[in-house]
Design a protein around this motif. Structure first.
Motif, PDB file in Angstrom:
ATOM      1  N   ASN A   2     -43.248  11.588 105.937  1.00 28.55           N
ATOM      2  CA  ASN A   2     -44.074  12.811 106.193  1.00 28.55           C
ATOM      3  C   ASN A   2     -45.556  12.449 106.828  1.00 28.55           C
ATOM      4  O   ASN A   2     -46.422  11.850 106.009  1.00 28.55           O
ATOM      5  CB  ASN A   2     -44.382  13.601 104.936  1.00 28.55           C
ATOM      6  N   THR A  24     -48.664  19.632 106.597  1.00 24.36           N
ATOM      7  CA  THR A  24     -47.954  18.515 106.587  1.00 24.36           C
ATOM      8  C   THR A  24     -47.129  18.630 108.080  1.00 24.36           C
ATOM      9  O   THR A  24     -46.878  19.909 108.846  1.00 24.36           O
ATOM     10  CB  THR A  24     -46.947  18.338 105.612  1.00 24.36           C
ATOM     11  N   SER A  25     -46.452  17.621 108.394  1.00 24.02           N
ATOM     12  CA  SER A  25     -45.477  17.424 109.409  1.00 24.02           C
ATOM     13  C   SER A  25     -44.601  16.371 109.090  1.00 24.02           C
ATOM     14  O   SER A  25     -45.002  15.331 108.463  1.00 24.02           O
ATOM     15  CB  SER A  25     -46.207  17.227 110.770  1.00 24.02           C
ATOM     16  N   VAL A  27     -40.181  15.417 107.876  1.00 20.69           N
ATOM     17  CA  VAL A  27     -39.186  15.955 106.989  1.00 20.69           C
ATOM     18  C   VAL A  27     -38.717  15.226 105.987  1.00 20.69           C
ATOM     19  O   VAL A  27     -38.016  15.787 104.964  1.00 20.69           O
ATOM     20  CB  VAL A  27     -37.790  15.965 107.887  1.00 20.69           C
ATOM     21  N   LEU A  30     -38.827  17.228 102.448  1.00 23.08           N
ATOM     22  CA  LEU A  30     -38.244  18.574 102.428  1.00 23.08           C
ATOM     23  C   LEU A  30     -37.270  18.380 100.930  1.00 23.08           C
ATOM     24  O   LEU A  30     -37.003  17.581 100.469  1.00 23.08           O
ATOM     25  CB  LEU A  30     -37.433  18.647 103.530  1.00 23.08           C
ATOM     26  N   PRO A  31     -37.040  19.463 100.339  1.00 26.37           N
ATOM     27  CA  PRO A  31     -37.564  20.693 100.613  1.00 26.37           C
ATOM     28  C   PRO A  31     -38.995  21.227 100.066  1.00 26.37           C
ATOM     29  O   PRO A  31     -39.375  22.127 100.242  1.00 26.37           O
ATOM     30  CB  PRO A  31     -36.431  21.807  99.746  1.00 26.37           C
ATOM     31  N   PHE A  33     -42.251  20.060 100.984  1.00 23.15           N
ATOM     32  CA  PHE A  33     -43.167  20.319 101.985  1.00 23.15           C
ATOM     33  C   PHE A  33     -42.478  20.727 103.157  1.00 23.15           C
ATOM     34  O   PHE A  33     -41.424  19.877 103.634  1.00 23.15           O
ATOM     35  CB  PHE A  33     -44.186  19.228 102.444  1.00 23.15           C
ATOM     36  N   LYS A  34     -42.590  21.637 104.167  1.00 21.56           N
ATOM     37  CA  LYS A  34     -42.136  22.225 105.329  1.00 21.56           C
ATOM     38  C   LYS A  34     -43.096  21.886 106.285  1.00 21.56           C
ATOM     39  O   LYS A  34     -44.193  22.586 106.184  1.00 21.56           O
ATOM     40  CB  LYS A  34     -41.537  23.652 105.273  1.00 21.56           C
ATOM     41  N   THR A  35     -42.711  21.192 107.541  1.00 17.98           N
ATOM     42  CA  THR A  35     -43.807  21.228 108.619  1.00 17.98           C
ATOM     43  C   THR A  35     -44.371  22.499 109.144  1.00 17.98           C
ATOM     44  O   THR A  35     -43.757  23.475 109.326  1.00 17.98           O
ATOM     45  CB  THR A  35     -42.783  20.513 109.792  1.00 17.98           C
ATOM     46  N   ASN A  36     -45.777  22.305 109.289  1.00 20.41           N
ATOM     47  CA  ASN A  36     -46.629  23.349 109.707  1.00 20.41           C
ATOM     48  C   ASN A  36     -46.334  24.563 108.857  1.00 20.41           C
ATOM     49  O   ASN A  36     -46.946  25.797 109.240  1.00 20.41           O
ATOM     50  CB  ASN A  36     -46.245  23.674 111.246  1.00 20.41           C
ATOM     51  N   ARG A  37     -45.783  24.548 107.636  1.00 21.38           N
ATOM     52  CA  ARG A  37     -45.564  25.878 106.906  1.00 21.38           C
ATOM     53  C   ARG A  37     -46.587  25.647 105.541  1.00 21.38           C
ATOM     54  O   ARG A  37     -47.259  26.753 105.116  1.00 21.38           O
ATOM     55  CB  ARG A  37     -44.373  26.174 106.400  1.00 21.38           C
ATOM     56  N   ASP A  38     -46.721  24.552 105.142  1.00 20.49           N
ATOM     57  CA  ASP A  38     -47.177  24.186 103.713  1.00 20.49           C
ATOM     58  C   ASP A  38     -48.582  23.628 103.953  1.00 20.49           C
ATOM     59  O   ASP A  38     -48.580  22.479 104.822  1.00 20.49           O
ATOM     60  CB  ASP A  38     -46.144  23.250 102.890  1.00 20.49           C
TER      61      ASP A  38
END
Length: 75
Positions: A2, A24-25, A27, A30-31, A33-38
């Motif tokens: 990550n 974050t960016s 994988v 996961l699950p 932290f999700k890229t560009n969401r969290d």
């Protein structure tokens, strides 16, 4: 893996204020932290890392990596 996408500003902020926020960016976490969401909030540690902590470190290329510690050895 990550990867945290930012420059040396993170180090400056952590040294100056003890805290830094970013998204974050990648994988590998996961699950959780999700890229560009969290968004994550980084806090300068005042203790030694232990099992299950999530830590940020810098690899030789200069990229920052965020990982969960799953095992701690005497070294």
């Amino acid at each position: 893996m990550n990867d945290i996408q930012f420059n040396s500003r993170v180090e400056e902020e952590l040294l100056k204020n003890g805290i830094y926020a970013s998204v974050t960016s990648g994988v590998s976490m996961l699950p959780l932290f999700k890229t560009n969401r969290d968004m994550i909030i980084l806090k300068r540690a005042d203790t030694e890392p232990k099992r299950y902590d999530v830590v940020l470190y810098k690899i030789p290329s200069g990229k920052y990596v965020l990982h969960r510690i799953v095992k701690v050895t005497p070294d």
